[in-house]
Design a protein around this motif. Structure first.
Motif, mmCIF file in Angstrom:
data_model
loop_
_atom_site.group_PDB
_atom_site.id
_atom_site.type_symbol
_atom_site.label_atom_id
_atom_site.label_comp_id
_atom_site.label_asym_id
_atom_site.label_seq_id
_atom_site.Cartn_x
_atom_site.Cartn_y
_atom_site.Cartn_z
ATOM 1 N N ALA A 72 2.516 -0.068 10.334
ATOM 2 C CA ALA A 72 3.122 0.063 9.005
ATOM 3 C C ALA A 72 4.098 1.227 8.956
ATOM 4 C CB ALA A 72 2.030 0.251 7.957
ATOM 5 N N GLU A 73 3.712 2.343 9.583
ATOM 6 C CA GLU A 73 4.621 3.491 9.584
ATOM 7 C C GLU A 73 5.904 3.170 10.342
ATOM 8 O OE1 GLU A 73 5.130 8.099 11.044
ATOM 9 O OE2 GLU A 73 3.550 6.858 11.903
ATOM 10 N N GLU A 74 5.783 2.494 11.467
ATOM 11 C CA GLU A 74 6.972 2.107 12.225
ATOM 12 C C GLU A 74 7.850 1.160 11.405
ATOM 13 O OE1 GLU A 74 9.944 1.640 14.791
ATOM 14 O OE2 GLU A 74 8.370 3.144 14.995
ATOM 15 N N ALA A 75 7.228 0.234 10.679
ATOM 16 C CA ALA A 75 7.989 -0.707 9.853
ATOM 17 C C ALA A 75 8.829 0.019 8.804
ATOM 18 C CB ALA A 75 7.049 -1.697 9.178
ATOM 19 N N LEU A 76 8.310 1.121 8.287
ATOM 20 C CA LEU A 76 9.029 1.864 7.251
ATOM 21 C C LEU A 76 10.347 2.442 7.761
ATOM 22 C CD1 LEU A 76 6.124 3.812 5.483
ATOM 23 C CD2 LEU A 76 7.193 1.658 4.794
ATOM 24 N N SER A 77 10.482 2.587 9.086
ATOM 25 C CA SER A 77 11.729 3.125 9.636
ATOM 26 C C SER A 77 12.920 2.228 9.316
ATOM 27 C CB SER A 77 11.609 3.327 11.151
ATOM 28 O OG SER A 77 11.434 2.082 11.817
ATOM 29 N N ASN A 78 12.655 0.955 9.011
ATOM 30 C CA ASN A 78 13.729 0.028 8.624
ATOM 31 C C ASN A 78 14.361 0.411 7.284
ATOM 32 O OD1 ASN A 78 13.746 -2.368 10.616
ATOM 33 N ND2 ASN A 78 11.574 -2.084 10.182
ATOM 34 N N TRP A 79 13.672 1.271 6.514
ATOM 35 C CA TRP A 79 14.100 1.573 5.160
ATOM 36 C C TRP A 79 14.664 2.981 5.005
ATOM 37 C CZ3 TRP A 79 14.475 -2.575 2.226
ATOM 38 C CH2 TRP A 79 13.736 -3.715 2.626
ATOM 39 N N LYS A 80 14.989 3.632 6.131
ATOM 40 C CA LYS A 80 15.536 4.985 6.065
ATOM 41 C C LYS A 80 16.966 5.000 5.528
ATOM 42 C CE LYS A 80 12.577 7.122 9.542
ATOM 43 N NZ LYS A 80 12.503 7.786 10.876
ATOM 44 N N ASN A 81 17.644 3.872 5.618
ATOM 45 C CA ASN A 81 18.953 3.705 4.975
ATOM 46 C C ASN A 81 19.026 2.278 4.443
ATOM 47 O OD1 ASN A 81 19.854 1.944 7.145
ATOM 48 N ND2 ASN A 81 20.185 3.796 8.367
ATOM 49 N N ASP A 82 20.170 1.881 3.920
ATOM 50 C CA ASP A 82 20.257 0.564 3.280
ATOM 51 C C ASP A 82 20.792 -0.529 4.197
ATOM 52 O OD1 ASP A 82 22.888 1.312 3.410
ATOM 53 O OD2 ASP A 82 23.280 1.188 1.251
ATOM 54 N N ASP A 83 20.905 -0.270 5.498
ATOM 55 C CA ASP A 83 21.429 -1.277 6.424
ATOM 56 C C ASP A 83 20.548 -2.523 6.471
ATOM 57 O OD1 ASP A 83 23.467 0.458 6.996
ATOM 58 O OD2 ASP A 83 22.696 1.063 8.967
ATOM 59 N N PHE A 84 19.245 -2.325 6.524
ATOM 60 C CA PHE A 84 18.308 -3.453 6.604
ATOM 61 C C PHE A 84 18.395 -4.304 5.341
ATOM 62 C CE2 PHE A 84 13.735 -5.041 6.719
ATOM 63 C CZ PHE A 84 13.932 -5.894 7.795
ATOM 64 N N SER A 85 18.453 -3.646 4.196
ATOM 65 C CA SER A 85 18.561 -4.357 2.925
ATOM 66 C C SER A 85 19.850 -5.169 2.849
ATOM 67 C CB SER A 85 18.498 -3.353 1.770
ATOM 68 O OG SER A 85 18.516 -3.999 0.522
ATOM 69 N N LYS A 86 20.940 -4.587 3.305
ATOM 70 C CA LYS A 86 22.225 -5.306 3.298
ATOM 71 C C LYS A 86 22.168 -6.539 4.193
ATOM 72 C CE LYS A 86 25.267 -1.367 2.278
ATOM 73 N NZ LYS A 86 26.299 -0.451 2.845
ATOM 74 N N ALA A 87 21.519 -6.401 5.352
ATOM 75 C CA ALA A 87 21.411 -7.539 6.266
ATOM 76 C C ALA A 87 20.575 -8.660 5.654
ATOM 77 C CB ALA A 87 20.791 -7.082 7.591
ATOM 78 N N ILE A 88 19.499 -8.296 4.966
ATOM 79 C CA ILE A 88 18.671 -9.298 4.286
ATOM 80 C C ILE A 88 19.495 -10.051 3.254
ATOM 81 C CG2 ILE A 88 16.682 -9.671 2.766
ATOM 82 C CD1 ILE A 88 15.475 -7.087 4.023
ATOM 83 N N ASN A 89 20.230 -9.316 2.449
ATOM 84 C CA ASN A 89 21.002 -9.946 1.378
ATOM 85 C C ASN A 89 22.118 -10.837 1.913
ATOM 86 O OD1 ASN A 89 19.592 -8.924 -0.912
ATOM 87 N ND2 ASN A 89 20.528 -6.930 -0.579
ATOM 88 N N LYS A 90 22.691 -10.455 3.047
ATOM 89 C CA LYS A 90 23.716 -11.305 3.659
ATOM 90 C C LYS A 90 23.121 -12.640 4.094
ATOM 91 C CE LYS A 90 27.165 -11.443 7.365
ATOM 92 N NZ LYS A 90 27.725 -10.752 8.551
#
Length: 426
Positions: A313-331
């Motif tokens: 779970a802690e490693e998974a949170l590293s995806n949220w340190k910036n908004d790149d992951f969120s932008k990729a999801i929305n694309k």
């Protein structure tokens, strides 16, 4: 030997030795052996694209290499596996990372509770603490809601088949129409009239619990305006607002919490499924500090200390340190939305409509049995996709959030071929 006979042979052990309560192995009659990223392989080496993601538990895909290596290293070092709620390094690291990466940047203030390993544990704890701090017993839920399979969670679940499984009356809950449940009714005005009316028979509730996108209920997505109005009602009447983000959270709709676009501040939030990162059992209940009124051990569980899950779970949170992951999801969500809209337009025989948001979308088909047939045809072509809704009328898309555009396009092509196949047989 026919495919049906081969499948019967492979599934013999499960048919003979396992309870008839099993469900997914009926829809996907094969024995899976390996998984990676957004793909699975069965014992015959057949490859499948995963548009199911463990019912939303594998947002970060199968066997993420960084999570996998951290788990292997921890086990080899004789790290503590089971610890109830004793202090451990993985527990400490997760709590600190969740605070720094998720809560603080969103100006959210919660105490983190580990209620037990599954989503229904989170919901049960939320209902209990809401009743404890308010002194009231009623909870308002919504039509087509699904909140879990234990008795408290079933009491706020709308599906009649699942409710009947409790075997006892389910009390202390009231159901109100979800956003757009009926076209000719203002659900907010309806709810307010019950709270204001002296003759409504509805006592002032302890809490209102809702999913911003109803997963099992049919991929019904509430509007941001409706969600904000529900929060306003809760504030006006001093009712606690519980957001069940078990399936819609952890990035599934494009933001970490599904309620972020509505700019609300829930009193309690339930998370499970993908909060554990790699698919290990884990759940948390987020509680506003003012409502954290438990006595020690008042709600507990033997497996509320899953250290392996904390590490992933802690490693998974590293995806949220910036908004790149969120932008990729929305694309990718836009690509999926355009595909669904094309299916609705190009195949009027489906009598379909598009539902959902983010990478939690679906095609609702108003023809009995059609969605199930299409999902079965998709399985034969190598696509894992399930149905949802009160009548299994929705083909439900939950691909891992890490899926690339090539995998998404390939899965969508399989789905369209399945639609064509089923319609041609009619």
């Amino acid at each position: 030997m026919t495919t049906a006979v081969l499948n019967d042979t492979k599934m013999k052990t499960f048919e003979e030795l396992e309870s008839v309560v099993r469900s997914y192995s009926r829809g996907w009659p094969t024995v899976f052996e390996k998984s990676k990223g957004y793909k699975l392989w069965d014992i015959d080496g057949k490859e499948y694209i995963d548009f199911f993601a463990g019912a939303g538990t594998l947002n970060y895909g199968h066997n993420d290499e960084k999570m996998q290596q951290k788990l292997i290293d921890y086990i080899k070092q004789d790290g503590i596996i089971h610890s109830l709620d004793m202090g451990t390094i993985p527990r400490k690291n997760f709590l600190e990372s969740f605070q720094d990466i998720i809560l603080k940047p969103r100006n959210l203030d919660y105490k983190v509770m580990f209620p037990g390993p599954t989503g229904t544990n989170a919901v049960e704890s939320a209902l209990k603490i809401a009743r404890k701090v308010t002194g009231r017993d009623t909870v308002i839920s919504f039509t087509n809601a699904f909140h879990g399979m234990t008795v408290g969670s079933l009491s706020v679940t709308g599906n009649s088949m699942k409710r009947e499984g409790a075997g006892i009356p389910l009390h202390n809950s009231v159901f109100m129409p979800f956003d757009d449940f009926t076209e000719d009714q203002n659900s907010i005005a309806y709810l307010e009239s019950f709270l204001e009316g002296q003759g409504s028979g509805v006592a002032l509730p302890a809490a209102i619990i809702l999913e911003t996108v109803q997963g099992e209920g049919g991929i019904n997505a509430a509007s941001m305006e409706w969600i904000k109005k529900i929060e306003a009602i809760c504030k006006r009447w001093e009712i606690l607002l519980i957001i069940d983000d078990i399936q819609a959270g952890s990035g599934r709709t494009g933001t970490f919490f599904s309620f972020e676009p509505a700019d609300i501040d829930p009193d309690i939030v339930c998370l499970s499924k993908s909060i554990g990162g790699i698919g290990l059992p884990m759940a948390i209940t987020l509680i506003k500090p003012a409502y954290d009124k438990w006595t020690p051990g008042e709600h507990n569980g033997t497996f509320r200390g899953n250290n392996l899950a904390f590490i992933a779970a802690e490693e998974a949170l590293s995806n949220w340190k910036n908004d790149d992951f969120s932008k990729a999801i929305n694309k990718k969500a836009t690509i999926l939305k355009e595909f669904i809209q094309a299916m609705v337009k190009n195949y009027p025989e489906l009598k379909a409509e598009a539902r959902g948001r983010g990478l939690m979308q679906g095609i609702a088909m108003h023809v009995d049995g059609l969605a199930n047939e299409i999902c079965s045809a998709a399985f034969e072509r190598g696509l894992i996709v399930e149905t949802s809704g009160p009548n299994d009328e929705v083909v439900k898309f939950l691909p891992p959030l890490i899926i690339d555009e090539e995998g998404l396009e390939k899965g969508m092509k399989m789905l369209e071929e399945s639609i064509q196949h089923v319609l041609a047989s009619k």
